[in-house]
Write a protein that holds these residues in place. Structure first.
Motif, mmCIF file in Angstrom:
data_model
loop_
_atom_site.group_PDB
_atom_site.id
_atom_site.type_symbol
_atom_site.label_atom_id
_atom_site.label_comp_id
_atom_site.label_asym_id
_atom_site.label_seq_id
_atom_site.Cartn_x
_atom_site.Cartn_y
_atom_site.Cartn_z
ATOM 1 N N SER A 157 0.829 -1.211 0.000
ATOM 2 C CA SER A 157 0.000 0.000 0.000
ATOM 3 C C SER A 157 0.860 1.256 0.000
ATOM 4 O O SER A 157 0.560 2.222 -0.706
ATOM 5 C CB SER A 157 -0.929 0.023 1.215
ATOM 6 O OG SER A 157 -1.828 -1.056 1.168
ATOM 7 N N GLN A 186 -7.527 0.571 -0.126
ATOM 8 C CA GLN A 186 -7.771 -0.688 0.570
ATOM 9 C C GLN A 186 -8.982 -0.605 1.487
ATOM 10 O O GLN A 186 -9.791 -1.507 1.553
ATOM 11 C CB GLN A 186 -6.521 -1.052 1.370
ATOM 12 C CG GLN A 186 -6.601 -2.386 2.076
ATOM 13 C CD GLN A 186 -5.231 -2.844 2.557
ATOM 14 O OE1 GLN A 186 -4.269 -2.092 2.509
ATOM 15 N NE2 GLN A 186 -5.150 -4.072 3.008
ATOM 16 N N ASP A 207 -6.130 -1.366 -4.737
ATOM 17 C CA ASP A 207 -5.546 -1.968 -3.533
ATOM 18 C C ASP A 207 -6.589 -2.883 -2.899
ATOM 19 O O ASP A 207 -7.548 -2.409 -2.304
ATOM 20 C CB ASP A 207 -5.114 -0.858 -2.565
ATOM 21 C CG ASP A 207 -4.171 -1.369 -1.466
ATOM 22 O OD1 ASP A 207 -3.979 -2.602 -1.364
ATOM 23 O OD2 ASP A 207 -3.636 -0.539 -0.713
ATOM 24 N N GLY A 237 -3.151 -2.521 6.554
ATOM 25 C CA GLY A 237 -4.502 -3.078 6.599
ATOM 26 C C GLY A 237 -4.560 -4.418 7.328
ATOM 27 O O GLY A 237 -5.406 -4.641 8.196
HETATM 28 MG MG LIG Z 1 -2.138 -2.676 2.290
#
Ligand SMILES: [Mg+2]
Ligand SMILES: Nc1ncnc2c1ncn2[C@@H]1O[C@H](COP(=O)(O)OP(=O)(O)OP(=O)(O)O)[C@@H](O)[C@H]1O
Ligand SMILES: Nc1ncnc2c1ncn2[C@@H]1O[C@H](COP(=O)(O)OP(=O)(O)OP(=O)(O)O)[C@@H](O)[C@H]1O
Ligand code: SF4
Ligand SMILES: [Mg+2]
Lengths: 269, 331
Positions: A53, A102, A184, B159
């Protein structure tokens, strides 16, 4: 056409990291190098926290506070993004480069309706009036398979399910009609039928407009079926990059080999 | 007759959730969850799969009462929690924990990883601060988050790291059941494998039950004992996982199972595609919800809503047409 004009994105020896409390930079990216040719479907895969990312956000110029690049180059269609005049760079984002983030829900603005937000992007990038922008926004929602787009236009992000919010983000990115679209984890949290439809939609749009895509994903199944070119990252470094067939069928790097054999373990067939 | 001495860990009875949509003129109703019932026993893993927007997260949110259900009942270890005053719910959260689909909005943005994990330990255990610190480090290690992330805020994590922090928080107090909403969605295969093994180990050692919401059919097949397949707010098929995966009966389940990608270059499985638009949960059709998209629909399908019928044992499907084609007598 010469070889270099064929390259849409060229990332060279990119390094950077986050500043800690003693103003030391903790590296997150180290010598990241890869390039993406026009029209291909590229993929970046790799473990969680490996810098996928952050790499994408660096390309967009949207890295989080505290992050700084310490070395390297990013060229988009031959132009150096990092030394470019900021006004020019802003102009490139949208029509030139666009990204699906994301975390879709966090990227949507909670106080505006989803329809308003998409129409706004359409108006900015496609130079049309409000009414036409709304019509196109609705059409986009329909294309990303959000059921009942007319009604959904009037809803706020929290009224969308997780997968719908993700598709709304995708609609917004498509509204820019970018030449390079970075996605993403665009299909995580989507059930496989819709995931397959979304990937088909992206393939259709690519065929129609020649758009280049770069998919960030942990799902090698998706990569194997949809991508031409793969970049494998681990701990901020590029382990291997090459054609999809080569990387999946004959990986050379030990980490890549592990990744592929792990993926086959959880496969359903 | 054997009588079951302990009630199921989780007993969902006729759970129903409607959202009122404002609009010009009269308000309309969106039925997110329509009379759903199921139970989960200690040590059992039940998976909930199905189309995006079919109501999976809403079920989980109703169970934890983040969303108030319109009607129906939720029993945790035999106690109904629907009418329970909120201050008493704290007690229930010792037994019932949830990992959210969207870790961003469920983690407090001002709390570091340490503070996030310390909170449930302070609330629900009598550990000393030294013991809590130890437990926090143990939890981080279990979800493969390295020690140096302990003072990070959620926005300073990737994430997948945020997602794992949410999982560690749910495990902190040894609950009886954890609702996991897409817990492995943004995890790469190696970490995903590790989380799955961790869940399995906890289940073996402590008998924790899971409601596992996921679109990842590979993982579902591996870890769940039973699977519930949802479509537009209702369960259209349910049964033992292997049985459903090898003999899917409902046309929606068949289409769902045929769409999973394989790790094989260029190879695409023959997809059973459903035609037409996904209908809306507002103004639901009278008959079967799949009518209009279903390849085997008959005229009767448009008028009568099918209920769950037995296929074999505890395998049930809500499609009389497919059942007839299987030539399995429905009892
Ligand atoms: Mg990521
Ligand atoms: N604001 C921040 N401050 C400090 N470190 C950060 C910050 N944001 C991200 N990081 C760290 O940078 C590294 C790379 O993060 P990145 O988000 O690029 O990972 P990723 O490959 O996208 O992982 P995932 O698959 O989990 O999304 C991670 O180790 C993360 O902890
Ligand atoms: N607060 C709300 N207000 C109005 N509608 C809502 C609200 N929350 C959910 N819905 C609607 O309820 C339906 C079910 O949503 P839910 O989030 O439960 O789906 P899901 O099965 O979890 O989907 P996904 O796989 O995309 O996460 C959707 O149509 C959604 O738009
Ligand atoms: S009841 Fe009819 S429409 Fe519904 S799934 Fe079965 S055959 Fe298809
Ligand atoms: Mg959901």
């Amino acid at each position: 056409m010469n070889a270099s004009s064929d390259v849409v994105l060229d990332v060279k020896r990119l390094s950077g990291g986050f500043e800690d409390t003693d103003h030391q930079i903790l590296p997150v990216l180290t010598d990241v190098t890869f390039s993406i040719r026009r029209g291909v479907s590229a993929a970046i895969v790799g473990e969680s926290g490996s810098g996928k990312s952050i790499t994408a956000l660096s390309v967009l110029g949207l890295t989080p506070a505290g992050f700084s690049l310490t070395a390297g180059q990013i060229r988009f269609e031959g132009e150096d993004l990092l030394t470019m005049d900021p006004a020019r760079r802003r102009k490139l984002s949208g029509r030139g480069l666009s990204m699906v983030f994301q975390d879709a829900r966090a990227a949507l603005n909670p106080v505006f309706t989803v329809g308003w937000q998409i129409a706004d992007v359409v108006r900015i990038h496609q130079d049309v009036g409000r009414r036409e922008a709304r019509r196109r926004a609705e059409e986009l929602l329909d294309r990303v398979r959000v059921p009942e787009p007319a009604r959904r236009m009037k809803q706020y992000p929290h009224e969308f399910s997780g997968g719908m919010a993700q598709r709304a983000m995708l609609a917004m990115a498509l509204a820019c009609q970018p030449r390079l679209l970075i996605l993403d984890e665009p299909t995580t949290g989507l059930d496989v039928t819709i995931q397959a439809d979304i990937l088909d939609l992206i393939a259709d749009l690519k065929a129609a407009s020649g758009m280049t895509t770069c998919l960030i994903t942990h799902d090698l199944g998706v990569v194997a079926e949809n991508c031409d070119q793969v970049v494998v990252m681990q701990q901020g470094c590029v382990r291997e990059s090459g054609s999809c067939a080569q990387i999946i069928n004959t990986p050379t790097d030990p980490y890549t080999k592990q990744l592929i054999s792990d993926s086959r373990l959880v496969e359903t067939s | 007759m054997i009588t079951t001495p302990t009630p199921p860990v989780l007993d969902i009875q006729h759970l129903h959730k409607e959202f009122r949509l404002r609009g010009t003129g009269r308000d309309r109703v969106l039925t997110a969850v329509d009379e759903v019932s199921f139970t989960i026993h200690a040590g059992q893993t039940v998976a909930l799969v199905g189309e995006s927007g079919s109501g999976k997260s809403t079920i989980a949110r109703c169970i934890t009462r983040i969303t108030e259900p319109t009607s129906g009942d939720v029993l945790v270890e035999g106690r109904s929690i629907i009418k329970m005053p909120s201050r008493k719910l704290i007690d229930i959260y010792r037994s019932l924990q949830m990992v959210f689909q969207d870790p961003n909005s469920s983690l407090d943005p001002r709390k570091t990883a340490r503070a996030t994990l310390d909170e449930p330990l302070r609330l629900h255990t009598s550990l000393t601060s030294h013991q809590r610190e130890q437990r926090i480090r143990e939890l981080l290690a279990e979800v493969d988050l390295s020690d140096h992330l302990i003072d990070r805020l959620p926005r300073q994590l990737s994430g997948g790291q945020r997602q794992r922090l949410g999982i560690a928080r749910a495990m902190a107090v040894d609950p009886r059941i954890i609702l996991l909403d897409e817990p492995t969605a943004s995890l790469d295969v190696s970490v995903r494998g590790q989380i799955i093994r961790l869940l399995e180990r906890l289940q073996e050692n402590k008998g924790i039950a899971y409601l596992f919401i996921s679109h990842d059919l590979g993982v579902v097949r591996r870890i769940s004992d039973r699977v519930l397949v949802m479509y537009l707010g209702t369960i259209v098929e349910e049964g033992p996982t292997e049985e459903v995966f090898t003999h899917p009966v409902h046309p929606y389940t068949q289409s769902l199972l045929s769409a999973a990608p394989l790790v094989e270059v260029g190879r695409r499985r023959e997809r059973v595609r459903l035609a037409g638009e996904i209908p809306s949960p507002v103004d639901l059709p009278a008959g079967c919800r799949l009518v209009g998209r279903c390849p085997v629909a008959t005229t009767a399908c448009a008028t009568t809503e099918p209920s769950l019928l037995n296929v074999t044992g505890s395998h049930r499907a809500a499609c009389p047409v497919a059942l007839d084609m299987q030539q399995v007598p429905s009892t």
